[in-house]
Design a protein around this motif. Structure first.
Motif, PDB file in Angstrom:
ATOM      1  N   LEU A  38      -3.640  48.595  70.419  1.00 22.01           N
ATOM      2  CA  LEU A  38      -3.708  49.203  71.227  1.00 22.01           C
ATOM      3  C   LEU A  38      -4.701  49.615  72.073  1.00 22.01           C
ATOM      4  CD1 LEU A  38       0.171  50.517  70.627  1.00 22.01           C
ATOM      5  CD2 LEU A  38      -0.502  48.317  71.440  1.00 22.01           C
ATOM      6  N   ARG A  39      -5.768  50.223  71.594  1.00 25.49           N
ATOM      7  CA  ARG A  39      -6.820  50.559  72.356  1.00 25.49           C
ATOM      8  C   ARG A  39      -6.327  51.540  72.924  1.00 25.49           C
ATOM      9  NH1 ARG A  39      -9.592  44.964  74.271  1.00 25.49           N
ATOM     10  NH2 ARG A  39      -9.871  44.132  72.327  1.00 25.49           N
ATOM     11  N   ASP A  40      -6.013  52.808  72.271  1.00 25.82           N
ATOM     12  CA  ASP A  40      -6.012  54.135  73.106  1.00 25.82           C
ATOM     13  C   ASP A  40      -6.433  55.576  71.929  1.00 25.82           C
ATOM     14  OD1 ASP A  40      -4.575  55.918  75.411  1.00 25.82           O
ATOM     15  OD2 ASP A  40      -3.771  56.290  73.359  1.00 25.82           O
ATOM     16  N   GLY A  41      -7.289  56.450  72.423  1.00 21.56           N
ATOM     17  CA  GLY A  41      -7.311  57.516  72.157  1.00 21.56           C
ATOM     18  C   GLY A  41      -6.107  58.060  71.395  1.00 21.56           C
ATOM     19  N   HIS A  42      -4.986  58.574  72.351  1.00 25.96           N
ATOM     20  CA  HIS A  42      -4.283  58.587  71.768  1.00 25.96           C
ATOM     21  C   HIS A  42      -3.102  58.391  71.326  1.00 25.96           C
ATOM     22  CE1 HIS A  42      -5.804  61.837  74.860  1.00 25.96           C
ATOM     23  NE2 HIS A  42      -5.360  62.444  74.225  1.00 25.96           N
ATOM     24  N   THR A  43      -2.837  57.053  70.861  1.00 26.75           N
ATOM     25  CA  THR A  43      -2.410  56.165  70.047  1.00 26.75           C
ATOM     26  C   THR A  43      -2.801  56.090  68.888  1.00 26.75           C
ATOM     27  OG1 THR A  43      -1.006  55.285  72.180  1.00 26.75           O
ATOM     28  CG2 THR A  43      -1.275  54.262  69.927  1.00 26.75           C
ATOM     29  N   ASN A  44      -2.270  56.647  67.546  1.00 24.59           N
ATOM     30  CA  ASN A  44      -2.673  56.802  66.441  1.00 24.59           C
ATOM     31  C   ASN A  44      -1.505  56.934  64.895  1.00 24.59           C
ATOM     32  OD1 ASN A  44      -3.560  58.577  67.951  1.00 24.59           O
ATOM     33  ND2 ASN A  44      -5.366  58.180  67.727  1.00 24.59           N
ATOM     34  N   ILE A  45      -2.054  55.910  64.124  1.00 19.15           N
ATOM     35  CA  ILE A  45      -1.227  57.167  62.367  1.00 19.15           C
ATOM     36  C   ILE A  45      -1.844  57.471  61.697  1.00 19.15           C
ATOM     37  CG2 ILE A  45      -0.328  55.552  60.712  1.00 19.15           C
ATOM     38  CD1 ILE A  45       0.809  53.014  62.647  1.00 19.15           C
ATOM     39  N   PHE A  46      -1.260  58.170  60.996  1.00 25.85           N
ATOM     40  CA  PHE A  46      -1.895  59.453  60.095  1.00 25.85           C
ATOM     41  C   PHE A  46      -1.536  59.393  59.408  1.00 25.85           C
ATOM     42  CE2 PHE A  46      -1.986  60.731  64.669  1.00 25.85           C
ATOM     43  CZ  PHE A  46      -3.797  61.063  64.903  1.00 25.85           C
ATOM     44  N   PRO A  47      -2.434  59.359  57.735  1.00 34.10           N
ATOM     45  CA  PRO A  47      -1.559  58.855  56.520  1.00 34.10           C
ATOM     46  C   PRO A  47      -0.812  60.480  56.536  1.00 34.10           C
ATOM     47  CG  PRO A  47      -3.370  59.989  56.366  1.00 34.10           C
ATOM     48  CD  PRO A  47      -3.469  59.576  58.097  1.00 34.10           C
ATOM     49  N   PRO A  48       0.184  61.141  54.870  1.00 40.02           N
ATOM     50  CA  PRO A  48       1.098  61.999  54.037  1.00 40.02           C
ATOM     51  C   PRO A  48      -0.546  62.944  54.388  1.00 40.02           C
ATOM     52  CG  PRO A  48       1.807  60.156  53.624  1.00 40.02           C
ATOM     53  CD  PRO A  48       0.412  59.901  54.159  1.00 40.02           C
ATOM     54  N   ASP A  49      -0.271  64.659  54.166  1.00 39.78           N
ATOM     55  CA  ASP A  49      -1.515  65.127  53.838  1.00 39.78           C
ATOM     56  C   ASP A  49      -1.319  65.090  52.349  1.00 39.78           C
ATOM     57  OD1 ASP A  49      -1.333  66.376  56.300  1.00 39.78           O
ATOM     58  OD2 ASP A  49       0.457  67.910  55.902  1.00 39.78           O
ATOM     59  N   GLN A  50      -0.360  64.343  51.628  1.00 45.60           N
ATOM     60  CA  GLN A  50      -0.829  64.205  50.542  1.00 45.60           C
ATOM     61  C   GLN A  50      -2.424  63.204  49.840  1.00 45.60           C
ATOM     62  OE1 GLN A  50       1.833  64.176  51.154  1.00 45.60           O
ATOM     63  NE2 GLN A  50       3.176  65.411  49.766  1.00 45.60           N
ATOM     64  N   LEU A  51      -2.673  62.274  50.869  1.00 49.58           N
ATOM     65  CA  LEU A  51      -3.491  60.960  50.405  1.00 49.58           C
ATOM     66  C   LEU A  51      -4.645  61.560  51.489  1.00 49.58           C
ATOM     67  CD1 LEU A  51      -1.027  58.526  51.493  1.00 49.58           C
ATOM     68  CD2 LEU A  51      -2.086  58.969  49.016  1.00 49.58           C
ATOM     69  N   LYS A  52      -4.772  63.022  52.018  1.00 50.17           N
ATOM     70  CA  LYS A  52      -5.929  62.907  53.734  1.00 50.17           C
ATOM     71  C   LYS A  52      -7.388  62.776  52.790  1.00 50.17           C
ATOM     72  CE  LYS A  52      -3.675  65.034  56.778  1.00 50.17           C
ATOM     73  NZ  LYS A  52      -3.405  66.215  58.256  1.00 50.17           N
ATOM     74  N   ASP A  53      -6.589  63.492  52.062  1.00 48.70           N
ATOM     75  CA  ASP A  53      -8.415  64.006  50.722  1.00 48.70           C
ATOM     76  C   ASP A  53      -8.976  62.723  49.783  1.00 48.70           C
ATOM     77  OD1 ASP A  53      -9.783  66.754  51.627  1.00 48.70           O
ATOM     78  OD2 ASP A  53      -8.542  67.180  49.965  1.00 48.70           O
TER      79      ASP A  53
END
Length: 571
Positions: free
Chosen positions: A233-248
């Motif tokens: 979608l080419r937008d800096g305010h449009t994202n998907i973020f993983p669960p906290d358990q996967l961040k590292d």
């Protein structure tokens, strides 16, 4: 001084000549809003002073009169064009419900609550709206319980697929499909910037990602797929973020900073003293894990980058996301120093937390009696506090530099509070729109409308004396979101000069989505334009004077952008 009747006030507004002062000439809708609020406030004040039965009956009479007025043809017509005026009917019905409940007139109280339901169903706001102690005696009434159930409908009707989902190492295939479907459908309904992805077929993209999420049999693999869907979608305010358990596992990074400088990828900061012997600021990164650095960035990083402009894309590819990965897997860097000598260093990734930062909201007096203040973010009012703390020195300075080069945004209001200390003019804002109803007139003809968001009175100086001297604002591709709103307003005020690089080109407001497995997404639904109607998202704000870091300046530890600003003051 006698208070004018609303009819007289509306007539006066309609009779005012064009160009009359807005502060002296509220629009008819604004005048109606002010009148309704005045009556509500007077009733509230009277009940605080005296709340016996006579006072409550008088309050009910005044509020019923206000309801009748809001239902007159003129007021209804004005309300169709003013959400603020229209929803005063909701507020007045709640006021009435409280008053009638305190009078013990149960049926009338419930009638008022049922009327509130005509304005909407309130979801998460249901319990706060029904929390008044006056409703305690109504809670066992079947009508009250039915009202509560109806108002709560959005909690079921609009519930995210991931609302009750917690992290698990594996999700069912149905859950994985549901998460993709929700993000696709919500973007289809609300996303504000499809024009920045002019070749994107959003339906086809969904079909192409379906087999990928079906095949992603672990939650980590699933989110690695989803995190490539949003960037389409080419937008800096449009994202998907993983669960906290996967961040590292996905976002860990070594304690260094990198940047693309004059087409070379350089180390710009080393935050771990233990690395200083083998890694120096100014070292060029030639390859990562044996792959040429730009090839690595395009293949391993770019698919996960959500951005609307080339400058924001380059920043994310070569700074924020370049070295992210699994905390348990070190990264091998091929480096070249200033003499051309090449070597390799293997560096452990730490955690997903950002490496160390410089001193926040740094203030200092520079040569020529120029005040300098870095505004590192607008996530809190720390910048406003820093300005106030140093205001005596700033007011005596011959010039002021405000540095928003590293400001990733936050609340636009905090930036406006800074600007109020620089001018007595009202603070300009972006023109903001949301998508209106999509209209399908035939099977093959569909249109989309843009509806202006309700206007908010512009902020004005609330701090008394302002700094009247020359001002320079330093910008970069890291100037993002609310920081761009700050630069936009600064430019519109013509308050001074901007120096540096074009800003990120991404502002707006996203909705949040809870996804299966504990992750989340966001979709920008607010479309912001410059005050003159020009485009901001997808372009950014170009500075008045361009100035950039160079390879030489990074290695020497100098700041050519700041130097250019000081030279401007000397001239």
């Amino acid at each position: 001084m006698p208070r004018l009747s609303l009819a007289a006030l509306l007539c006066a507004c309609l009779a005012l000549p064009a160009g009359a002062d807005d502060r002296a000439a509220p629009s008819p809708a604004q005048a109606g809003y002010d009148y309704a609020q005045t009556v509500r406030n007077e009733v509230s004040t009277q009940l605080k002073d005296k709340s016996d039965r006579v006072a409550l009956e008088q309050a009910a009479q005044r509020l019923e009169g206000l309801v009748d007025w809001l239902d007159t043809p003129l007021t209804r017509d004005l309300g169709t064009g003013s959400r603020y005026l229209y929803f005063r009917g909701l507020d007045v019905q709640r006021d009435l419900a409280v008053v009638y409940a305190r009078l013990g007139q149960t049926d009338k109280a419930l009638d008022a609550l049922e009327t509130m339901g005509r304005y909407g169903w309130f979801g998460d706001a249901t319990e706060p709206m029904l929390a008044d102690e006056a409703f305690a005696a109504l809670r066992e009434e079947p009508r009250f319980q039915a009202i509560r159930a109806t108002w709560s409908t959005p909690l079921r009707m609009l519930k995210d697929f991931g609302a009750d989902s917690t992290y698990r190492e594996r999700l069912t295939v149905e859950e994985r499909i549901a998460g993709l479907t929700q993000f696709w459908a919500d973007a289809r309904q609300y996303f504000a910037h499809f024009d920045n992805a002019p070749t994107l077929d959003w339906n086809q993209a969904y079909l192409e990602f379906l087999p990928r999420v079906i095949a992603a049999n672990t939650t980590a693999a699933y989110y690695q797929v989803l995190m490539q869907f949003a960037p389409l979608l080419r937008d800096g305010h449009t994202n998907i973020f993983p669960p906290d358990q996967l961040k590292d596992r996905l976002y860990a990074r070594p304690p260094i900073m990198t940047a693309l400088v004059e087409d070379a990828v350089l180390v710009t900061a080393v935050h771990d003293p233990a690395l200083a012997a083998g890694l120096r600021v100014g070292d060029e990164i030639v390859a990562i894990d044996g792959m040429p650095v730009k090839q690595y960035a395009e293949q391993k990083v770019a698919p996960y980058v959500s951005s609307s402009t080339p400058q924001d894309r380059a920043l994310r590819m070569y700074s924020y996301q370049l070295l992210t990965g699994d905390a348990g897997v070190p990264v091998r860097l091929t480096l070249r120093d200033g003499t051309g000598r090449q070597r390799e260093e293997t560096i452990a990734r730490g955690s997903a937390d950002a490496p160390g930062k410089r001193e926040p909201f740094a203030f200092r007096m520079l040569a020529g009696d120029i005040a300098y203040l870095s505004l590192d973010h607008f996530e809190s009012d720390d910048g406003v506090i820093a300005f106030a703390m140093h205001a005596p020195q700033i007011m005596r300075a011959k010039g002021l530099i405000l540095d928003v080069r590293g400001n990733g945004g936050g609340s636009t209001a905090h930036g406006e509070s800074i600007l109020q200390r620089l001018t007595n003019q009202p603070i300009p804002r972006a023109l903001s729109f949301v998508r209106g109803p999509s209209i399908a007139s035939t099977e093959s003809s569909r249109t989309l409308t843009w509806e202006p968001m309700p206007a908010i009175a512009p902020a004005r100086n609330q701090f008394g004396k302002v700094f009247a001297g020359p001002v320079v604002v330093l910008t970069s591709e890291q100037t993002f979101s609310a920081a761009e709103d700050f630069v936009l307003a600064f430019n519109a005020l013509e308050r001074g000069t901007t120096i540096g690089a074009t800003t990120a080109g991404s502002t707006g407001q996203p909705i949040g989505i809870k996804l299966p497995g504990g992750g989340w997404g966001r979709i920008c639904y607010k479309r912001d334009l410059l005050p003159d109607g020009g485009k901001l998202v997808g372009r950014g704000l170009a500075p008045d004077i361009e100035a950039f870091p160079t390879v030489k300046s990074v290695r020497a530890g100098t700041d050519p952008v700041l130097q250019r600003a000081l030279a401007t003051f000397r001239r």
